[in-house]
Write an enzyme that holds these catalytic residues in place. Structure first.
Site, PDB file in Angstrom:
ATOM      1  N   THR A  93      -8.566  65.548  12.579  1.00  0.00           N
ATOM      2  CA  THR A  93      -8.605  67.064  12.200  1.00  0.00           C
ATOM      3  C   THR A  93      -7.323  67.622  12.827  1.00  0.00           C
ATOM      4  O   THR A  93      -6.931  67.263  14.027  1.00  0.00           O
ATOM      5  CB  THR A  93     -10.113  67.640  13.002  1.00  0.00           C
ATOM      6  OG1 THR A  93     -10.932  67.027  12.485  1.00  0.00           O
ATOM      7  CG2 THR A  93      -9.856  69.326  12.816  1.00  0.00           C
ATOM      8  N   CYS A 134      12.824  56.838  35.725  1.00  0.00           N
ATOM      9  CA  CYS A 134      11.950  56.228  36.838  1.00  0.00           C
ATOM     10  C   CYS A 134      10.861  55.039  36.007  1.00  0.00           C
ATOM     11  O   CYS A 134      10.325  55.345  35.018  1.00  0.00           O
ATOM     12  CB  CYS A 134      11.041  57.239  37.478  1.00  0.00           C
ATOM     13  SG  CYS A 134      11.790  57.806  38.936  1.00  0.00           S
TER      14      CYS A 134
END
Ligand SMILES: *Cc1c(COP(=O)(O)O)cnc(C)c1O
Length: 379
Positions: A237, A325
């Site tokens: 949807t 990171c």
């Protein structure tokens, strides 16, 4: 303290116009666009309008635009489904060493499934040489994927030339335009683009909402399987409110893109000049000319980028380094390494990315702060 936001490559502030357009679809206009009654038709109409706006920005037909959950999904869709659809023709995919992880990590998965991936190198400015693409083409090459502009160093790639090379060899051409869409002109026809990825939150729309362009006639299957939404090519949807917000952002950027780019490029060049002149050991990263208007990226000698970011944060300045990171350890940026920057130097990168909302005053304050922090860090 007012924040100075200079991390627009990570995400952008949603436009008021986009948020206002979304609200009714989060409250009262909640109909499922696939249903038949008029409440649902309101949602369907809103999707159609957003699709028109998103298509227009890249000179596409509305029927060629599909909505996804973002840039990452669009990139996954492009590579995975092209590999599947063209298996009978070959298994070779050509991309670059400086792509976003959404491309690179998808390539790693496809390699395990039997794809042969070629990672084109870049020069010291982060540019892919079309000659290298030409040399890498074989009759087994099914797809070429080169980003429109790099998210770290801001270099704009020669995608039109590379797209033409792909087509000459019977391959399809995909571009990750997440950093470029809404910021620099893109014309899917002239730029030889068959598949394109973009993301709402990188051009002042909402997060979790993206665009996937599939040129009419390009054979490519669905990636998210299920219902018949998005003409059977992307199930689930629709995220109506976000799509409406993204459409509003797309049409706003279409209208103002040129003005904004001009203003940003002026600020960018001013900032780069000040940084070079006022701080010893500053080198500009990326191509100065073929560069996103909103991107400033520098390398500062003898300064650890992460420490600088923490100091800047204490002064209310949001910026970014070139490094990502990963699991507690700081890896140097794969983009900078591909540009031939030695590992120990690559930790000194500082990326400042602007938007049309950025002012000269903010740039001046940021540069003053950077200069002072660098002195402290070197002491
Ligand atoms: C941000 C970004 C993506 C990922 O987009 P999301 O919408 O955050 O998934 C992909 N490619 C590039 C170049 C990006 O900058």
């Amino acid at each position: 303290m007012e924040e100075i936001y200079l991390d627009n490559a990570a995400t952008t502030k949603p436009l008021g116009e986009a948020v206002d357009a979304m609200l009714p679809y989060m409250k009262d206009l909640y109909g499922n666009p696939s249903s038949v009654y008029s409440l649902a038709r309101r949602s369907k109409r809103a999707l159609d309008e957003a699709r028109d706006a998103c298509a227009k920005e890249i000179h596409a037909n509305s029927s060629e635009v599909y909505f996804t959950s973002g840039g990452s999904e669009s990139d996954n869709w492009a590579l995975t489904s092209a590999f599947c659809a063209y298996k009978d023709r070959g298994n070779r995919i050509i991309t670059t060493a400086i792509e976003h992880p959404a491309i690179l990590n998808t390539c790693r998965i496809l390699e395990k499934e039997g794809a042969e991936i070629v990672y084109l190198p870049v020069d010291s400015l982060g540019r892919v040489d079309p000659e290298d693409a030409e040399k890498a083409m074989t009759d087994k090459t099914i797809l070429v994927s080169v980003m429109t502009a790099n998210n770290e160093v801001g270099t704009i790639e020669p995608i039109r030339e590379i797209g033409a090379i792909a087509h000459r060899h019977g391959a399809i051409f995909h571009t990750d335009a997440v950093q470029a869409y809404g910021h620099i002109p893109i014309d899917v026809e002239k730029d030889n683009i068959d598949l394109l990825s973009a993301s709402g939150h990188k051009f002042h729309g909402p997060k979790g909402c993206g665009i996937f362009y599939i040129k009419n006639g390009v054979r490519i299957g669905s990636f998210v399987h299920g219902g018949a939404q998005e003409r059977g090519r992307r199930a689930g949807t629709e995220n109506v409110a976000s799509i409406v917000g993204m459409g509003a952002a797309a049409s706003f950027m279409s209208k103002h893109r040129e003005d904004f780019a001009g203003k940003e490029a002026g600020l960018r060049d001013y900032a780069m000049e000040r940084l070079e002149n006022e701080i010893d050991g500053v080198a500009i990263l990326g191509d100065r000319r073929m560069r996103l208007p909103q991107n400033i990226d520098i390398l500062i000698d003898g300064v650890e980028g992460e420490s600088l970011l923490i100091m800047l944060d204490q002064r209310g300045i949001c910026a970014s380094s070139g490094s990502a990171c990963s699991s507690g350890s700081l890896d140097p940026s794969h983009v900078l390494l591909a540009m031939g920057i030695p590992e120990e130097k690559a930790y000194g990168a500082l990326r400042l990315t602007m938007s049309f909302m950025t002012t000269k005053k903010e740039i001046d304050l940021a540069i003053d702060a950077i200069r002072e922090c660098v002195v402290q860090l070197r002491a």
